[in-house]
Enzyme design. Sequence first.
Site, PDB file in Angstrom:
ATOM      1  N   GLY A  20       0.836  -1.127   0.001  1.00 51.90           N
ATOM      2  CA  GLY A  20      -0.139   0.043  -0.044  1.00 51.90           C
ATOM      3  C   GLY A  20       0.863   1.284   0.178  1.00 51.90           C
ATOM      4  O   GLY A  20       0.298   2.305   0.296  1.00 51.90           O
ATOM      5  N   HIS A 115       4.166   0.962 -13.680  1.00 51.03           N
ATOM      6  CA  HIS A 115       5.049   0.106 -13.949  1.00 51.03           C
ATOM      7  C   HIS A 115       6.512   0.461 -13.757  1.00 51.03           C
ATOM      8  O   HIS A 115       6.826   1.579 -14.471  1.00 51.03           O
ATOM      9  CB  HIS A 115       5.065  -0.632 -15.345  1.00 51.03           C
ATOM     10  CG  HIS A 115       5.775  -1.989 -15.270  1.00 51.03           C
ATOM     11  ND1 HIS A 115       5.304  -3.087 -14.813  1.00 51.03           N
ATOM     12  CD2 HIS A 115       6.956  -1.987 -15.763  1.00 51.03           C
ATOM     13  CE1 HIS A 115       6.434  -3.990 -15.145  1.00 51.03           C
ATOM     14  NE2 HIS A 115       7.536  -3.570 -15.853  1.00 51.03           N
TER      15      HIS A 115
HETATM   16  C1  GRF Z   1       5.417  -0.277  -7.533  1.00 52.39           C
HETATM   17  O1  GRF Z   1       6.513  -0.743  -7.671  1.00 52.39           O
HETATM   18  C2  GRF Z   1       4.656  -0.102  -8.786  1.00 52.39           C
HETATM   19  O2  GRF Z   1       5.533   0.212  -9.782  1.00 52.39           O
HETATM   20  C3  GRF Z   1       4.079  -1.482  -8.869  1.00 52.39           C
HETATM   21  O3  GRF Z   1       3.644  -2.073  -7.529  1.00 52.39           O
HETATM   22  C4  GRF Z   1       4.743  -1.435  -6.924  1.00 52.39           C
HETATM   23  C5  GRF Z   1       3.755  -0.807  -5.595  1.00 52.39           C
HETATM   24  O4  GRF Z   1       3.340  -1.559  -4.785  1.00 52.39           O
HETATM   25  N1  GRF Z   1       2.729  -1.531 -10.042  1.00 52.39           N
HETATM   26  P1  GRF Z   1       2.895  -1.199  -3.159  1.00 52.39           P
HETATM   27  O5  GRF Z   1       2.362   0.042  -3.378  1.00 52.39           O
HETATM   28  O6  GRF Z   1       4.352  -1.122  -2.624  1.00 52.39           O
HETATM   29  O7  GRF Z   1       1.980  -2.377  -2.918  1.00 52.39           O
END
Ligand code: GRF
Length: 212
Positions: A20, A115
């Site tokens: 999150g 991404h």
């Molecule tokens: C980030 O690296 C983003 O690029 C990818 O998910 C990660 C974030 O996940 N789509 P979180 O917010 O740490 O759970």
Amino acid sequence: MTGTQATERLQVAVFLSGTGRTLENLLERRVSGGLEIDIPVVISSRSGVRGLDVASTAGIETYVVRRREHPTPSEMSARIQELLVPHQIDLIVLAGFLSQLEILPEWEGRMLNIHPSLLPLFGGRGLYGHRVHEAVLASGMQVTGCTVHLVNAEYDAGPIVLQRCLPILEDDTPESLGARVFDLECEMYPEAIRMFSEGRRHSHGVESLKRS
Ligand code: GRF
């Protein structure tokens, strides 16, 4: 999704599966960074993850929709859509969401993903988290970055709405690179959401989001 009138705050649903951090950043930017959105609902594909605590602490309604109970992407998407309808969502923001969905017609052009690479490089099935940065370092590239894109039926392959790069340092590890890329993500995702909001105000569509 019916959405709000153009002058109202953007209603955003966040989908997550993990820590999150991305949700946390959006909540902080809402307070300090002029991000004019409401996040009425968070969907998680996993129970017990920190992202659900972040959402609950912020007073956001949360739901866990697991693949186990919804064996196909189509069933999972249908269940999630049922949960979204009462919230009149304008935009879905994927924030580390790791389960495959079917992109429903109501979601087309209204779902963003971020991404941690310069797509179309280092994207696709299996490339997420540190795996992306490991692959980037192994490739010998001197730059990397991150990409915000609209989500379509193919993994990490929807139209790019915002992309920035940063240099790879000689002594970078997947962890150090990942941390710098994440800092960049924290700037870019709110910016892309603002662009979506502006595009909706001016053209009621997402075409203006697409940069040549
Ligand atoms: C980030 O690296 C983003 O690029 C990818 O998910 C990660 C974030 O996940 N789509 P979180 O917010 O740490 O759970």
